[in-house]
Design a protein around this motif. Structure first.
Motif, PDB file in Angstrom:
ATOM      1  N   GLY A  50       0.802  -1.217   0.000  1.00  0.00           N
ATOM      2  CA  GLY A  50       0.000   0.000   0.000  1.00  0.00           C
ATOM      3  C   GLY A  50       0.831   1.262   0.000  1.00  0.00           C
ATOM      4  N   THR A  51       2.124   1.137  -0.198  1.00  0.00           N
ATOM      5  CA  THR A  51       2.989   2.319  -0.228  1.00  0.00           C
ATOM      6  C   THR A  51       4.076   2.123  -1.277  1.00  0.00           C
ATOM      7  N   ILE A  52       4.832   3.193  -1.508  1.00  0.00           N
ATOM      8  CA  ILE A  52       5.970   3.139  -2.437  1.00  0.00           C
ATOM      9  C   ILE A  52       7.150   3.745  -1.695  1.00  0.00           C
ATOM     10  N   SER A  53       8.112   2.922  -1.327  1.00  0.00           N
ATOM     11  CA  SER A  53       9.203   3.389  -0.471  1.00  0.00           C
ATOM     12  C   SER A  53      10.014   4.494  -1.130  1.00  0.00           C
ATOM     13  N   ARG A  54      10.072   4.509  -2.458  1.00  0.00           N
ATOM     14  CA  ARG A  54      10.853   5.553  -3.143  1.00  0.00           C
ATOM     15  C   ARG A  54      10.220   6.930  -2.978  1.00  0.00           C
ATOM     16  N   LEU A  55       8.945   6.967  -2.641  1.00  0.00           N
ATOM     17  CA  LEU A  55       8.250   8.247  -2.495  1.00  0.00           C
ATOM     18  C   LEU A  55       8.133   8.680  -1.040  1.00  0.00           C
ATOM     19  N   THR A  56       8.773   7.943  -0.147  1.00  0.00           N
ATOM     20  CA  THR A  56       8.699   8.276   1.274  1.00  0.00           C
ATOM     21  C   THR A  56      10.098   8.369   1.850  1.00  0.00           C
ATOM     22  N   GLY A  57      10.203   8.918   3.045  1.00  0.00           N
ATOM     23  CA  GLY A  57      11.483   8.993   3.737  1.00  0.00           C
ATOM     24  C   GLY A  57      12.256  10.249   3.409  1.00  0.00           C
TER      25      GLY A  57
END
Length: 373
Positions: A50-57
């Motif tokens: 349910g998320t995209i790690s490249r777009l977070t952090g």
């Protein structure tokens, strides 16, 4: 944990409409820049987590999945950005599908929605490290060693595991401290029980043997185990206000024991014990008793003697004479200590013999008080 059979992507990232039939096989994606290779990886991650790690952090500058997950032509209609994936779960030997839209990313549709299948997807959702893009892998490679270690730990959630380990260690230490006094109490209770029963250790076999020897005297059946069974099991207790019932077997056993012990006290063996005790008592030297605490002083005086002068009274005396005097005093004290120990032993034996008759005698007296005319 899962094998991908098919993935269907619509209006997601740089992909408008693509369907890949992977048939549970490994696969590789290649192509020029900007053709959507990373989008496939993002789609797999999004379907599972349910998320995209490249777009977070760090370094993402406030980018969100809801705003940047849909294709550029569908920014205002995130409900059209959908990823559907069919998978095979070897552990369950089942097929399942999971479908997510960017608009409602936290609530996927999973078929079948049985507890075992839902649990598999729940566990997958907790591990975004299952999908890493080339860029992320390169970032880990190029990072400083210390930062890389921290990033990898965070990615694998090992930092949370370390916190849990530390808490468990703290709890273990707390429990160990709490248990220590309880173990000490248990040890003291075991020692007291051993003394009371006249056994060497509170082992089950020894406790049973000692208890059953007393139960035999009382006319009670022997115990075969100690599991929550009182050692006095079988001895009747009286209701409040009622006269105590006389246990005939117990009374007779006590009477026989009293007769035996009185006969012993009147016999030659006990008489000799008294004579030996009286002889030891008469030989004790009262002055030696007063000097017992001076033994250390005498020893020190002998060690610090010098210049033919008594270190205690400053009287001139040669060393050999002083030494003989001190050694004689210490021998006398040691003899007194030995005699005193032997006398204590004799007194204990006399006391035990008298107690041996007093205990059953008190029982008989108690029974007599409760007899009705």
């Amino acid at each position: 944990m899962i094998l991908i059979e098919e993935i269907d992507v619509k209006e997601f990232r740089g992909l408008r409409n693509i369907n890949l039939k992977l048939n549970r096989n490994n696969f590789a994606i290649c192509g020029p820049n900007g053709t959507g290779k990373s989008g496939i990886v993002d789609a797999i991650e999004f379907a599972l987590t349910g998320t995209i790690s490249r777009l977070t952090g760090a370094g993402t500058g406030g980018i969100t999945v809801k705003e940047h997950g849909p294709h550029v032509n569908c920014r205002t209609t995130p409900d059209k950005a959908i990823v559907k994936m069919s998978v095979y779960i070897p552990a369950l030997k089942k097929q399942a599908t999971i479908e997510r839209s960017v608009k409602n990313a936290k609530n996927p549709t999973i078929i079948p929605s049985t507890p075992d299948v839902l649990e598999i997807f729940r566990r997958l959702e907790e591990h975004p490290e299952l999908t890493l893009s080339r860029r992320e892998i390169i970032r880990f490679i190029l990072a400083e060693p210390l930062k890389r270690a921290k990033d990898v730990q965070a990615l694998l959630r090992l930092d949370e595991l370390e916190k849990t380990r530390a808490e468990l260690k703290k709890l273990s230490n707390t429990c160990a401290k709490a248990v220590e006094p309880i173990r000490s109490m248990q040890s003291r209770a075991g020692e007291s029980l051993s003394v009371a029963l006249g056994i060497t250790s509170p082992a089950t076999a020894q406790i049973l043997a000692a208890a059953n020897s007393y139960r035999t005297i009382l006319g009670l059946s022997p115990l075969t185990m100690l599991n929550n069974v009182p050692l006095a099991d079988g001895i009747a207790t009286d209701a409040e206000g009622e006269s105590e019932k006389v246990n005939k077997a117990t009374a007779l056993a006590d009477y026989v024991l009293v007769e035996q012990q009185i006969a012993y006290l009147q016999g030659e063996q006990f008489s000799k014990l008294l004579e030996r005790t009286a002889g030891l008592l008469s030989r004790l030297n009262e002055s030696d008793q007063r000097n017992v605490n001076k033994d250390g002083f005498y020893k020190t005086a002998l060690e610090i003697f010098e210049n033919d002068m008594c270190p205690a009274c400053d009287v001139e005396i040669d060393f050999e004479t002083f030494k003989r005097s001190i050694e004689a005093k210490r021998r006398s004290i040691n003899e007194f200590i030995v005699q005193k120990a032997e006398l204590d032993k004799q007194f204990r034996e006399i006391s035990e013999k008298i107690d041996a008759v007093m205990v059953p005698l008190r029982n008989i007296y108690s029974i007599g008080k409760n007899l009705k005319n």
